[in-house]
Motif scaffolding. Structure first.
Motif, short mmCIF file in Angstrom:
data_model
loop_
_atom_site.label_atom_id
_atom_site.label_comp_id
_atom_site.label_asym_id
_atom_site.label_seq_id
_atom_site.Cartn_x
_atom_site.Cartn_y
_atom_site.Cartn_z
N VAL A 193 -1.23 22.68 16.39
CA VAL A 193 -1.05 22.40 15.22
C VAL A 193 -1.62 22.32 13.45
CG1 VAL A 193 -0.15 19.73 15.04
CG2 VAL A 193 0.18 20.90 16.90
N ARG A 194 -3.07 22.20 14.18
CA ARG A 194 -3.65 21.69 12.58
C ARG A 194 -3.83 23.22 12.06
NH1 ARG A 194 -7.99 19.95 15.77
NH2 ARG A 194 -7.89 18.28 15.79
N GLN A 195 -3.64 24.53 12.83
CA GLN A 195 -3.73 25.54 11.56
C GLN A 195 -2.40 25.78 10.94
OE1 GLN A 195 -3.66 29.01 14.26
NE2 GLN A 195 -5.56 29.16 14.03
N MET A 196 -0.91 25.04 11.60
CA MET A 196 0.71 24.66 10.64
C MET A 196 0.39 23.87 9.49
SD MET A 196 3.05 25.20 13.96
CE MET A 196 4.02 25.61 12.31
N GLY A 197 -0.75 23.03 9.71
CA GLY A 197 -0.47 22.56 8.44
C GLY A 197 -0.30 21.20 9.14
N ALA A 198 0.41 20.55 10.10
CA ALA A 198 0.45 19.99 10.97
C ALA A 198 -0.89 19.07 11.40
CB ALA A 198 1.24 19.60 12.25
N GLU A 199 -0.36 17.44 11.46
CA GLU A 199 -1.59 16.47 12.09
C GLU A 199 -1.41 16.08 13.35
OE1 GLU A 199 -1.76 12.54 9.82
OE2 GLU A 199 -3.05 11.78 11.11
N PRO A 200 -2.73 16.40 13.72
CA PRO A 200 -1.84 16.59 16.02
C PRO A 200 -3.24 15.02 15.88
CG PRO A 200 -4.20 18.06 15.38
CD PRO A 200 -3.61 17.77 13.72
N LEU A 201 -2.46 14.51 16.50
CA LEU A 201 -3.20 12.96 17.37
C LEU A 201 -2.87 13.21 18.88
CD1 LEU A 201 0.40 10.53 16.29
CD2 LEU A 201 -2.04 11.42 15.05
N MET A 202 -4.37 13.15 19.72
CA MET A 202 -4.93 13.18 20.34
C MET A 202 -4.88 12.64 21.39
SD MET A 202 -6.34 16.69 19.92
CE MET A 202 -7.94 16.93 20.75
N MET A 203 -3.65 12.42 22.75
CA MET A 203 -3.61 11.30 23.19
C MET A 203 -4.22 11.46 24.54
SD MET A 203 -1.39 10.28 20.95
CE MET A 203 -0.64 8.70 21.89
N LYS B 238 3.71 14.92 12.28
CA LYS B 238 2.53 13.91 13.20
C LYS B 238 3.46 14.36 14.35
CE LYS B 238 1.51 9.84 11.32
NZ LYS B 238 1.99 9.02 10.25
N VAL B 239 1.56 15.30 15.27
CA VAL B 239 2.40 16.05 16.45
C VAL B 239 1.34 15.03 17.27
CG1 VAL B 239 2.06 18.16 17.49
CG2 VAL B 239 2.84 18.01 15.61
N ALA B 240 2.19 15.13 18.86
CA ALA B 240 1.01 13.56 19.87
C ALA B 240 0.67 14.99 21.03
CB ALA B 240 1.68 12.60 19.79
N ILE B 241 -0.16 15.56 21.12
CA ILE B 241 -0.91 15.78 22.56
C ILE B 241 -0.96 15.77 23.42
CG2 ILE B 241 -2.20 18.15 22.45
CD1 ILE B 241 -1.92 18.66 20.17
N LEU B 242 -0.39 15.45 24.44
CA LEU B 242 -0.80 14.52 25.62
C LEU B 242 -0.87 15.60 26.85
CD1 LEU B 242 1.26 13.87 28.06
CD2 LEU B 242 1.44 12.10 25.38
N SER B 243 -2.13 15.68 27.56
CA SER B 243 -2.34 16.84 28.42
C SER B 243 -1.41 15.46 30.27
CB SER B 243 -3.73 16.57 29.11
OG SER B 243 -3.86 17.96 27.57
N THR B 244 -1.18 16.01 31.14
CA THR B 244 -1.09 15.37 31.79
C THR B 244 -2.14 15.97 32.95
OG1 THR B 244 0.76 16.16 33.15
CG2 THR B 244 1.90 14.75 31.58
N SER C 284 3.42 7.87 22.50
CA SER C 284 3.80 8.31 21.59
C SER C 284 5.16 8.70 21.28
CB SER C 284 3.15 9.84 21.94
OG SER C 284 2.35 9.85 23.22
N ILE C 285 6.32 8.06 21.52
CA ILE C 285 7.37 8.67 20.57
C ILE C 285 7.58 7.77 20.01
CG2 ILE C 285 8.57 9.81 22.51
CD1 ILE C 285 9.60 7.19 23.30
N THR C 286 6.43 6.76 19.72
CA THR C 286 6.64 5.77 18.40
C THR C 286 5.89 6.14 17.53
OG1 THR C 286 4.78 4.02 19.63
CG2 THR C 286 7.51 3.70 19.73
N ASN C 287 5.06 7.06 17.74
CA ASN C 287 3.91 7.50 16.77
C ASN C 287 3.47 8.74 16.11
OD1 ASN C 287 1.75 4.84 16.49
ND2 ASN C 287 2.16 4.95 18.42
N ALA C 288 4.69 9.28 16.74
CA ALA C 288 4.66 10.95 16.33
C ALA C 288 6.37 11.36 15.96
CB ALA C 288 3.86 11.63 17.13
N ASP C 289 6.03 12.25 14.62
CA ASP C 289 7.51 12.97 15.08
C ASP C 289 8.04 13.96 15.74
OD1 ASP C 289 7.30 12.24 11.95
OD2 ASP C 289 5.51 13.25 12.29
N ILE C 290 6.84 14.88 16.52
CA ILE C 290 7.10 15.33 17.51
C ILE C 290 6.06 15.17 18.63
CG2 ILE C 290 6.74 18.17 17.90
CD1 ILE C 290 7.39 18.29 15.20
N VAL C 291 5.96 15.39 20.19
CA VAL C 291 5.56 14.85 21.02
C VAL C 291 5.26 16.25 22.08
CG1 VAL C 291 4.98 13.84 23.25
CG2 VAL C 291 5.92 12.56 20.85
#
Ligand code: AMP
Ligand code: MG
Length: 412
Positions: free
Chosen positions: A214-224, A180-186, A241-248
């Motif tokens: 992230v999707r191309q790699m077979g991982a799941e993006p979490l769009m924050m 699970k990869v959380a993605i956030l834009s600041t 994000s850090i409580t819900n994902a493996d990678i942020v």
């Protein structure tokens, strides 16, 4: 400021891959791009039975050792064996069976003579030359013997592996769950692609680009989503994000500007910052941190906001880290190849320089062509169709046309 090599070592060493059995799930053969979690064994031999590799005639080799076009050996055809049919007869001396590709070899026969080396005469066949012993017979278990390892753990399941699993009657397999990869834009200036632009605003393109990668790699993006340059809001988003994902992955806010809060927030959330800057261009403000978590540390990548910098640092560091995390045993490391510059390539000297462009295989040589229209890290427009990054090492400022250049292949 760390060198690219030291940054890579730091990051890759801190990646703790998913484990069997706690990080696995069962999927069927419609799933592609997943990583096999346990080795596969089949109860089937491959081939399952002796079969013919040709359309022709199944014969006893001993019968046809004298055959020639001048003095053909004449055999009696006693059975016709198409694919999928179980032969009923045992071939005796002087006999042959008409046989087709993939069909089961009849008992008694040990060799197939291809159709082109024969002449059919009613229920007889004339053999016109001497075959090799056992020619055109695919022997049972000659490709794979039941009970041996068919596929190892830690490989990616793509079409060839899925074909093997289907053929081996393994319709369900254990794979690692998707990271699970959380993605956030600041950034206060960012809006969604659907929103009308007010003066000073730009579209948050990083969210979509990073999610696609992230999707191309077979991982799941979490769009924050887009987080304003507001310390509380950003802290909340990062904590979530850090409580819900493996990678942020965050983009923006990692420079030294007054609104660049990422580093302060990581510290106040008890993260450990390992990297604050990397000697590369673009991508210098890359931040890398870990947060302790029950099973394994959560990896935090604070990517620079510039769209090109965000993608270059993703390709260089995040992509291999996700691949290693996902359980891939081999091939997760960045793959560099030797290319040839087709024009002058300029580096900044003090930092490792990454130039984006296109790699084409021409007459056996990988030729790198720089994207046209200005190599600014703010220019995301000429990033389209990039499939490679040329790497100009520290200390080098110029690679002239025709000389070799290290290239990182990116994308598909
Ligand atoms: P920052 O790292 O926040 O200082 O941002 C550097 C530059 O990248 C600024 O010009 C930002 O407007 C731009 N930028 C930041 N985040 C994004 C994003 N998510 N999408 C597109 N551009 C961005
Ligand atoms: Mg910003």
């Amino acid at each position: 400021m760390l060198s690219v090599r030291d940054a890579q070592t730091t990051i890759f060493n801190l990646v703790q891959p998913l484990q069997h059995p706690q990080d696995t799930e069962i999927v069927d053969l419609s799933s592609v791009n997943r990583i096999l979690a346990i080795p596969i064994t089949s109860q089937l031999d491959f081939p399952h039975w002796d079969n013919s590799a040709m359309d022709g005639y199944a014969v006893r080799y001993a019968d046809v050792q004298q055959a020639s076009s001048e003095q053909p050996t004449i055999l009696e055809i006693v059975e016709e064996i198409p694919a999928g049919y179980q032969p009923q007869l045992t071939i005796q001396s002087g006999q042959a069976a008409r046989i087709f590709t993939g069909a089961v070899m009849p008992k008694g026969a040990d060799t197939v003579v291809m159709q082109e080396e024969t002449r059919r005469e009613n229920n007889q066949v004339a053999i016109l030359c001497v075959p090799k012993p056992q020619e055109f017979v695919r022997h049972q278990a000659s490709y794979y013997q039941a009970g041996n390892q068919l596929l190892p753990a830690g490989i990616r399941l793509n079409a060839p592996e899925i074909a093997v699993l289907a053929a081996a009657q393994c319709p369900q397999v254990s794979v690692y769950r998707k990271p699970k990869v959380a993605i956030l834009s600041t950034g206060n200036e960012l809006v969604m692609p659907t929103q009308p632009l007010k003066p000073g605003q730009i579209v948050d393109s990083n969210q979509y680009a990073l999610a696609a990668l992230v999707r191309q790699m077979g991982a799941e993006p979490l769009m924050m989503g887009i987080i304003a340059d507001d310390k509380e809001a950003l802290q909340q988003a990062i904590a979530h994000s850090i409580t819900n994902a493996d990678i942020v992955l965050s983009s923006g806010g990692v420079s030294v500007g007054e609104y660049d809060y990422v580093e302060q927030i990581i510290t106040s959330l008890k993260g450990t910052i390992h990297i604050r800057a990397v000697a590369m261009k673009p991508g210098k403000p890359l931040t890398f941190a870990t947060f302790d978590h029950s099973q394994r540390p959560v990896l935090y990548f604070g990517l620079p906001g510039n769209p090109v910098s965000a993608l270059v640092t993703f390709w260089r560091f995040v992509q291999p880290a996700i691949a290693k995390f996902s359980g891939l045993v081999d091939g997760w490391q960045p793959q560099f190849i030797n290319g040839m510059a087709t024009q002058e390539l300029r580096g900044v000297g003090k930092r490792e320089t990454y130039l984006w462009g296109k790699l084409n295989l021409v007459d056996g040589v990988y030729k790198f062509q720089l994207a046209g229209g200005g190599h600014s890290s703010g220019n995301l427009i000429n990033l389209a169709q990039t499939n490679a990054l040329a790497v100009i090492p520290v200390g080098e400022k110029l690679i002239t046309a025709g000389n070799s250049v290290k290239v990182l292949k990116v994308g598909n």
